[in-house]
Design a protein around this motif. Structure first.
Motif, PDB file in Angstrom:
ATOM      1  N   LEU A  45      -5.769   1.220   9.724  1.00 26.02           N
ATOM      2  CA  LEU A  45      -5.420   2.618   9.477  1.00 26.02           C
ATOM      3  C   LEU A  45      -6.660   3.492   9.468  1.00 26.02           C
ATOM      4  O   LEU A  45      -6.715   4.523  10.112  1.00 26.02           O
ATOM      5  CB  LEU A  45      -4.714   2.763   8.123  1.00 26.02           C
ATOM      6  CG  LEU A  45      -3.251   2.379   8.056  1.00 26.02           C
ATOM      7  CD1 LEU A  45      -2.753   2.464   6.613  1.00 26.02           C
ATOM      8  CD2 LEU A  45      -2.429   3.272   8.956  1.00 26.02           C
ATOM      9  N   ALA A  46      -7.664   3.077   8.719  1.00 25.12           N
ATOM     10  CA  ALA A  46      -8.876   3.887   8.588  1.00 25.12           C
ATOM     11  C   ALA A  46      -9.635   3.966   9.905  1.00 25.12           C
ATOM     12  O   ALA A  46     -10.089   5.039  10.298  1.00 25.12           O
ATOM     13  CB  ALA A  46      -9.777   3.323   7.492  1.00 25.12           C
ATOM     14  N   MET A  49       0.857  -1.167   0.000  1.00 26.92           N
ATOM     15  CA  MET A  49       0.000   0.000   0.000  1.00 26.92           C
ATOM     16  C   MET A  49       0.907   1.235   0.000  1.00 26.92           C
ATOM     17  O   MET A  49       1.853   1.317   0.779  1.00 26.92           O
ATOM     18  CB  MET A  49      -0.894  -0.019   1.239  1.00 26.92           C
ATOM     19  CG  MET A  49      -1.801   1.173   1.344  1.00 26.92           C
ATOM     20  SD  MET A  49      -2.852   1.219   2.825  1.00 26.92           S
ATOM     21  CE  MET A  49      -3.469  -0.418   2.943  1.00 26.92           C
ATOM     22  N   THR A  50       0.594   2.185  -0.832  1.00 31.08           N
ATOM     23  CA  THR A  50       1.400   3.394  -0.923  1.00 31.08           C
ATOM     24  C   THR A  50       1.099   4.343   0.249  1.00 31.08           C
ATOM     25  O   THR A  50       0.054   4.237   0.891  1.00 31.08           O
ATOM     26  CB  THR A  50       1.131   4.150  -2.239  1.00 31.08           C
ATOM     27  OG1 THR A  50      -0.214   4.660  -2.202  1.00 31.08           O
ATOM     28  CG2 THR A  50       1.330   3.243  -3.444  1.00 31.08           C
ATOM     29  N   PHE A  51       2.029   5.259   0.472  1.00 34.23           N
ATOM     30  CA  PHE A  51       1.829   6.266   1.513  1.00 34.23           C
ATOM     31  C   PHE A  51       0.581   7.092   1.227  1.00 34.23           C
ATOM     32  O   PHE A  51      -0.212   7.376   2.131  1.00 34.23           O
ATOM     33  CB  PHE A  51       3.056   7.176   1.614  1.00 34.23           C
ATOM     34  CG  PHE A  51       2.861   8.311   2.578  1.00 34.23           C
ATOM     35  CD1 PHE A  51       2.983   8.095   3.947  1.00 34.23           C
ATOM     36  CD2 PHE A  51       2.535   9.582   2.128  1.00 34.23           C
ATOM     37  CE1 PHE A  51       2.790   9.130   4.847  1.00 34.23           C
ATOM     38  CE2 PHE A  51       2.337  10.627   3.025  1.00 34.23           C
ATOM     39  CZ  PHE A  51       2.465  10.400   4.384  1.00 34.23           C
ATOM     40  N   ALA A  52       0.396   7.464  -0.038  1.00 34.49           N
ATOM     41  CA  ALA A  52      -0.764   8.290  -0.408  1.00 34.49           C
ATOM     42  C   ALA A  52      -2.072   7.551  -0.131  1.00 34.49           C
ATOM     43  O   ALA A  52      -3.034   8.149   0.353  1.00 34.49           O
ATOM     44  CB  ALA A  52      -0.681   8.694  -1.882  1.00 34.49           C
ATOM     45  N   HIS A  53      -2.111   6.261  -0.402  1.00 33.57           N
ATOM     46  CA  HIS A  53      -3.317   5.468  -0.129  1.00 33.57           C
ATOM     47  C   HIS A  53      -3.562   5.373   1.375  1.00 33.57           C
ATOM     48  O   HIS A  53      -4.696   5.538   1.851  1.00 33.57           O
ATOM     49  CB  HIS A  53      -3.189   4.086  -0.751  1.00 33.57           C
ATOM     50  CG  HIS A  53      -4.435   3.268  -0.644  1.00 33.57           C
ATOM     51  ND1 HIS A  53      -4.452   2.070   0.019  1.00 33.57           N
ATOM     52  CD2 HIS A  53      -5.699   3.486  -1.084  1.00 33.57           C
ATOM     53  CE1 HIS A  53      -5.683   1.578  -0.011  1.00 33.57           C
ATOM     54  NE2 HIS A  53      -6.455   2.409  -0.674  1.00 33.57           N
ATOM     55  N   SER A  54      -2.507   5.115   2.138  1.00 34.05           N
ATOM     56  CA  SER A  54      -2.634   5.043   3.594  1.00 34.05           C
ATOM     57  C   SER A  54      -3.107   6.378   4.157  1.00 34.05           C
ATOM     58  O   SER A  54      -3.992   6.426   5.020  1.00 34.05           O
ATOM     59  CB  SER A  54      -1.293   4.670   4.237  1.00 34.05           C
ATOM     60  OG  SER A  54      -0.890   3.390   3.832  1.00 34.05           O
ATOM     61  N   LEU A  55      -2.520   7.465   3.675  1.00 32.20           N
ATOM     62  CA  LEU A  55      -2.908   8.792   4.134  1.00 32.20           C
ATOM     63  C   LEU A  55      -4.366   9.083   3.815  1.00 32.20           C
ATOM     64  O   LEU A  55      -5.100   9.631   4.645  1.00 32.20           O
ATOM     65  CB  LEU A  55      -2.002   9.851   3.495  1.00 32.20           C
ATOM     66  CG  LEU A  55      -2.268  11.304   3.886  1.00 32.20           C
ATOM     67  CD1 LEU A  55      -2.083  11.503   5.389  1.00 32.20           C
ATOM     68  CD2 LEU A  55      -1.359  12.233   3.100  1.00 32.20           C
ATOM     69  N   SER A  56      -4.808   8.673   2.654  1.00 30.25           N
ATOM     70  CA  SER A  56      -6.215   8.872   2.267  1.00 30.25           C
ATOM     71  C   SER A  56      -7.155   8.142   3.212  1.00 30.25           C
ATOM     72  O   SER A  56      -8.195   8.681   3.606  1.00 30.25           O
ATOM     73  CB  SER A  56      -6.448   8.403   0.835  1.00 30.25           C
ATOM     74  OG  SER A  56      -5.700   9.169  -0.067  1.00 30.25           O
ATOM     75  N   LEU A  57      -6.791   6.909   3.572  1.00 34.97           N
ATOM     76  CA  LEU A  57      -7.619   6.137   4.502  1.00 34.97           C
ATOM     77  C   LEU A  57      -7.692   6.816   5.871  1.00 34.97           C
ATOM     78  O   LEU A  57      -8.767   6.912   6.469  1.00 34.97           O
ATOM     79  CB  LEU A  57      -7.074   4.715   4.662  1.00 34.97           C
ATOM     80  CG  LEU A  57      -7.235   3.794   3.470  1.00 34.97           C
ATOM     81  CD1 LEU A  57      -6.483   2.484   3.719  1.00 34.97           C
ATOM     82  CD2 LEU A  57      -8.705   3.525   3.190  1.00 34.97           C
ATOM     83  N   VAL A  58      -6.554   7.292   6.361  1.00 34.95           N
ATOM     84  CA  VAL A  58      -6.529   7.962   7.666  1.00 34.95           C
ATOM     85  C   VAL A  58      -7.351   9.244   7.617  1.00 34.95           C
ATOM     86  O   VAL A  58      -8.141   9.532   8.540  1.00 34.95           O
ATOM     87  CB  VAL A  58      -5.076   8.247   8.104  1.00 34.95           C
ATOM     88  CG1 VAL A  58      -5.033   9.157   9.328  1.00 34.95           C
ATOM     89  CG2 VAL A  58      -4.349   6.937   8.388  1.00 34.95           C
ATOM     90  N   MET A  59      -7.206  10.018   6.544  1.00 35.41           N
ATOM     91  CA  MET A  59      -7.938  11.283   6.438  1.00 35.41           C
ATOM     92  C   MET A  59      -9.442  11.051   6.326  1.00 35.41           C
ATOM     93  O   MET A  59     -10.230  11.758   6.967  1.00 35.41           O
ATOM     94  CB  MET A  59      -7.421  12.080   5.245  1.00 35.41           C
ATOM     95  CG  MET A  59      -6.009  12.603   5.465  1.00 35.41           C
ATOM     96  SD  MET A  59      -5.272  13.347   3.988  1.00 35.41           S
ATOM     97  CE  MET A  59      -6.311  14.780   3.796  1.00 35.41           C
ATOM     98  N   LEU A  60      -9.853  10.076   5.574  1.00 35.58           N
ATOM     99  CA  LEU A  60     -11.278   9.759   5.452  1.00 35.58           C
ATOM    100  C   LEU A  60     -11.829   9.303   6.798  1.00 35.58           C
ATOM    101  O   LEU A  60     -12.880   9.764   7.244  1.00 35.58           O
ATOM    102  CB  LEU A  60     -11.501   8.685   4.387  1.00 35.58           C
ATOM    103  CG  LEU A  60     -12.943   8.248   4.162  1.00 35.58           C
ATOM    104  CD1 LEU A  60     -13.799   9.420   3.706  1.00 35.58           C
ATOM    105  CD2 LEU A  60     -12.984   7.134   3.136  1.00 35.58           C
ATOM    106  N   GLY A  61     -11.103   8.418   7.453  1.00 37.82           N
ATOM    107  CA  GLY A  61     -11.532   7.959   8.774  1.00 37.82           C
ATOM    108  C   GLY A  61     -11.573   9.101   9.779  1.00 37.82           C
ATOM    109  O   GLY A  61     -12.477   9.187  10.610  1.00 37.82           O
ATOM    110  N   GLY A  62     -10.607  10.018   9.717  1.00 39.06           N
ATOM    111  CA  GLY A  62     -10.574  11.161  10.618  1.00 39.06           C
ATOM    112  C   GLY A  62     -11.781  12.059  10.449  1.00 39.06           C
ATOM    113  O   GLY A  62     -12.332  12.577  11.433  1.00 39.06           O
TER     114      GLY A  62
END
Length: 126
Positions: free
Chosen positions: A67-68, A1-14
């Protein structure tokens, strides 16, 4: 999983967690009044319980859902910065004993809720 994908999951969950926190804090204020920070207390305890459950169900599997849900949703839902502000506001209102009870109760209840969440997720065995 890329950093950008991981970051997207965290931001959506946040975003989801922050919205849930707003709803709980606002709802608690309307139902119980604003004399004590019931809403922040509730999100910290509920979030700790959920973190205990997710630590067993998801984190041990190291999945993207962790992550999410854990970093994102629960990171947005619970917040000790709001907890700290509530405690200081109680002190500033000369309600030192209420502030101490709130701070101590929040820490003890949240740690106990996390342990209970882990116990529930493990089917009742430690």
């Amino acid at each position: 999983m890329t950093f950008a994908h991981s970051l997207s999951l965290v931001m959506l969950g946040g975003a989801v967690g922050s919205g849930l926190r707003f709803a709980v804090v606002t709802g608690a204020g309307r139902l119980l009044g604003s004399g004590w920070p019931f809403g922040t207390f509730a999100v910290n305890v509920l979030g700790s319980f959920a973190m205990g459950v997710l630590a067993v169900w998801i984190m041990e599997r190291n999945g993207a859902a962790g992550l999410a849900l854990m970093t994102g949703v629960l990171g947005g839902f619970t917040t000790f910065s709001a907890f700290s502000l509530d405690a200081v506001r109680l002190v500033e209102a000369d309600r030192v004993w209420a502030a101490l009870g709130y701070a101590g109760g929040s820490v003890v209840a949240s740690v106990a809720a996390l342990a209970l969440g882990m116990l529930v997720a493990r089917g009742g065995s430690a």
